[in-house]
Motif scaffolding. Structure first.
Motif, PDB file in Angstrom:
ATOM      1  N   SER A   1     -17.401   6.984   1.666  1.00 33.90           N
ATOM      2  CA  SER A   1     -18.127   8.078   2.302  1.00 33.90           C
ATOM      3  C   SER A   1     -17.234   9.007   3.124  1.00 33.90           C
ATOM      4  O   SER A   1     -17.700  10.040   3.603  1.00 33.90           O
ATOM      5  N   VAL A   2     -15.944   8.651   3.298  1.00 33.28           N
ATOM      6  CA  VAL A   2     -15.023   9.485   4.066  1.00 33.28           C
ATOM      7  C   VAL A   2     -13.700   9.601   3.324  1.00 33.28           C
ATOM      8  O   VAL A   2     -13.382   8.793   2.458  1.00 33.28           O
ATOM      9  N   THR A   3     -12.920  10.594   3.711  1.00 36.39           N
ATOM     10  CA  THR A   3     -11.594  10.768   3.117  1.00 36.39           C
ATOM     11  C   THR A   3     -10.646   9.688   3.632  1.00 36.39           C
ATOM     12  O   THR A   3     -10.900   9.064   4.662  1.00 36.39           O
ATOM     13  N   LEU A   4      -9.543   9.481   2.943  1.00 31.87           N
ATOM     14  CA  LEU A   4      -8.570   8.486   3.400  1.00 31.87           C
ATOM     15  C   LEU A   4      -7.985   8.825   4.779  1.00 31.87           C
ATOM     16  O   LEU A   4      -7.810   7.915   5.596  1.00 31.87           O
ATOM     17  N   PRO A   5      -7.706  10.094   5.106  1.00 28.32           N
ATOM     18  CA  PRO A   5      -7.243  10.373   6.471  1.00 28.32           C
ATOM     19  C   PRO A   5      -8.265   9.971   7.546  1.00 28.32           C
ATOM     20  O   PRO A   5      -7.885   9.478   8.601  1.00 28.32           O
ATOM     21  N   VAL A   6      -9.526  10.143   7.281  1.00 27.29           N
ATOM     22  CA  VAL A   6     -10.558   9.706   8.233  1.00 27.29           C
ATOM     23  C   VAL A   6     -10.635   8.180   8.245  1.00 27.29           C
ATOM     24  O   VAL A   6     -10.703   7.551   9.301  1.00 27.29           O
ATOM     25  N   ALA A   7     -10.587   7.575   7.078  1.00 26.34           N
ATOM     26  CA  ALA A   7     -10.671   6.115   6.978  1.00 26.34           C
ATOM     27  C   ALA A   7      -9.508   5.429   7.693  1.00 26.34           C
ATOM     28  O   ALA A   7      -9.670   4.327   8.223  1.00 26.34           O
ATOM     29  N   ALA A   8      -8.353   6.077   7.751  1.00 30.34           N
ATOM     30  CA  ALA A   8      -7.188   5.476   8.412  1.00 30.34           C
ATOM     31  C   ALA A   8      -7.440   5.206   9.887  1.00 30.34           C
ATOM     32  O   ALA A   8      -6.824   4.322  10.473  1.00 30.34           O
TER      33      ALA A   8
ATOM     34  N   ILE B   1       0.847  -1.191   0.000  1.00 33.29           N
ATOM     35  CA  ILE B   1       0.000   0.000   0.000  1.00 33.29           C
ATOM     36  C   ILE B   1       0.881   1.238   0.000  1.00 33.29           C
ATOM     37  O   ILE B   1       1.815   1.343   0.807  1.00 33.29           O
ATOM     38  N   ARG B   2       0.592   2.171  -0.903  1.00 35.61           N
ATOM     39  CA  ARG B   2       1.217   3.501  -0.845  1.00 35.61           C
ATOM     40  C   ARG B   2       0.405   4.272   0.177  1.00 35.61           C
ATOM     41  O   ARG B   2      -0.784   4.506  -0.006  1.00 35.61           O
ATOM     42  N   VAL B   3       1.023   4.627   1.261  1.00 33.39           N
ATOM     43  CA  VAL B   3       0.323   5.210   2.405  1.00 33.39           C
ATOM     44  C   VAL B   3      -0.135   6.627   2.090  1.00 33.39           C
ATOM     45  O   VAL B   3       0.659   7.477   1.695  1.00 33.39           O
ATOM     46  N   ALA B   4      -1.437   6.858   2.293  1.00 30.21           N
ATOM     47  CA  ALA B   4      -2.000   8.205   2.198  1.00 30.21           C
ATOM     48  C   ALA B   4      -2.151   8.798   3.592  1.00 30.21           C
ATOM     49  O   ALA B   4      -1.986  10.003   3.787  1.00 30.21           O
ATOM     50  N   ALA B   5      -2.475   7.945   4.570  1.00 32.13           N
ATOM     51  CA  ALA B   5      -2.651   8.396   5.953  1.00 32.13           C
ATOM     52  C   ALA B   5      -2.442   7.217   6.896  1.00 32.13           C
ATOM     53  O   ALA B   5      -2.777   6.086   6.564  1.00 32.13           O
ATOM     54  N   ALA B   6      -1.888   7.507   8.051  1.00 34.63           N
ATOM     55  CA  ALA B   6      -1.702   6.514   9.104  1.00 34.63           C
ATOM     56  C   ALA B   6      -1.970   7.210  10.433  1.00 34.63           C
ATOM     57  O   ALA B   6      -1.817   8.425  10.545  1.00 34.63           O
ATOM     58  N   THR B   7      -2.370   6.450  11.414  1.00 38.28           N
ATOM     59  CA  THR B   7      -2.736   7.032  12.698  1.00 38.28           C
ATOM     60  C   THR B   7      -1.644   6.835  13.738  1.00 38.28           C
ATOM     61  O   THR B   7      -0.721   6.044  13.558  1.00 38.28           O
ATOM     62  N   ILE B   8      -1.781   7.555  14.820  1.00 31.50           N
ATOM     63  CA  ILE B   8      -0.955   7.337  16.003  1.00 31.50           C
ATOM     64  C   ILE B   8      -1.905   6.844  17.083  1.00 31.50           C
ATOM     65  O   ILE B   8      -2.905   7.494  17.391  1.00 31.50           O
ATOM     66  N   ASN B   9      -1.579   5.682  17.638  1.00 31.41           N
ATOM     67  CA  ASN B   9      -2.415   5.058  18.661  1.00 31.41           C
ATOM     68  C   ASN B   9      -1.601   4.824  19.925  1.00 31.41           C
ATOM     69  O   ASN B   9      -0.372   4.889  19.912  1.00 31.41           O
ATOM     70  N   ARG B  10      -2.294   4.494  20.960  1.00 31.65           N
ATOM     71  CA  ARG B  10      -1.642   4.180  22.232  1.00 31.65           C
ATOM     72  C   ARG B  10      -0.609   3.055  22.059  1.00 31.65           C
ATOM     73  O   ARG B  10       0.426   3.053  22.717  1.00 31.65           O
TER      74      ARG B  10
END
Length: 171
Positions: free
Chosen positions: A127-134, A40-49
């Motif tokens: 229904s959502v952007t890739l940053p939200v979907a991440a 996957i070419r990353v568009a967005a990734a999150t930071i989690n605990r």
């Protein structure tokens, strides 16, 4: 059947376990997918605990992570399929997807590219952007699992209080 032929990328890693200042950018090889994997070419990734726990060394102390240097960070991802393994039939190059990496994965999602098992990937919601979907994979699976364990069924009413990572303090 890959979109890119680049050989190296930037990834965020914890150079060693410890304080936040151990985190930095690394120039690493672009991962190649095995037969049942996708890149996957990353568009967005999150930071989690769990990123904090990995960086601080708590996952290694719990026996969940064997690495204590150059620890890949990032678990959730949204982006586009860049390359598919030879046995993957469910996804096509260019498709927008979300995914969740396994604790044993070699690379994290805080990178330009990530390789995941195709079973850990789903089409991104339109229904959502890739940053939200991440933000959906880890939190969504946690919520779904919690509701299932509680025996919640369709039509039940649930009150959720304090969604600030409760229960993760010891990890």
């Amino acid at each position: 059947n890959c979109l890119t032929d680049v050989t190296h990328m930037t990834a965020v890693v914890a150079r060693t376990t410890g304080a936040p200042d151990t985190v930095g950018a690394a120039h690493v090889p672009v991962p190649e997918p095995a037969p049942h994997q996708v890149r996957i070419r990353v568009a967005a990734a999150t930071i989690n605990r769990i990123d904090v726990s990995a960086r601080a060394g708590r996952l290694a102390a719990a026996g969940l992570l064997t690495r204590t240097t150059d620890i890949p960070l990032g678990w959730d991802v949204a982006g586009h399929i860049d390359c598919v393994g030879a046995a993957v039939r469910r996804f096509a190059v260019g498709e927008a997807v979300v995914g969740l990496r396994d604790v044993l994965s070699a690379g994290g999602t805080h990178a330009e590219y990530v390789v995941l098992d195709a079973a850990a990937v789903a089409p991104a919601p339109r229904s959502v952007t890739l940053p939200v979907a991440a933000a959906l994979p880890l939190a969504g699976l946690t919520a779904s699992g919690s509701l299932a364990l509680a025996g919640v069924r369709a039509g039940d009413t649930v009150l959720v209080i304090g969604l600030g990572g409760l229960g993760m303090n010891g990890i």
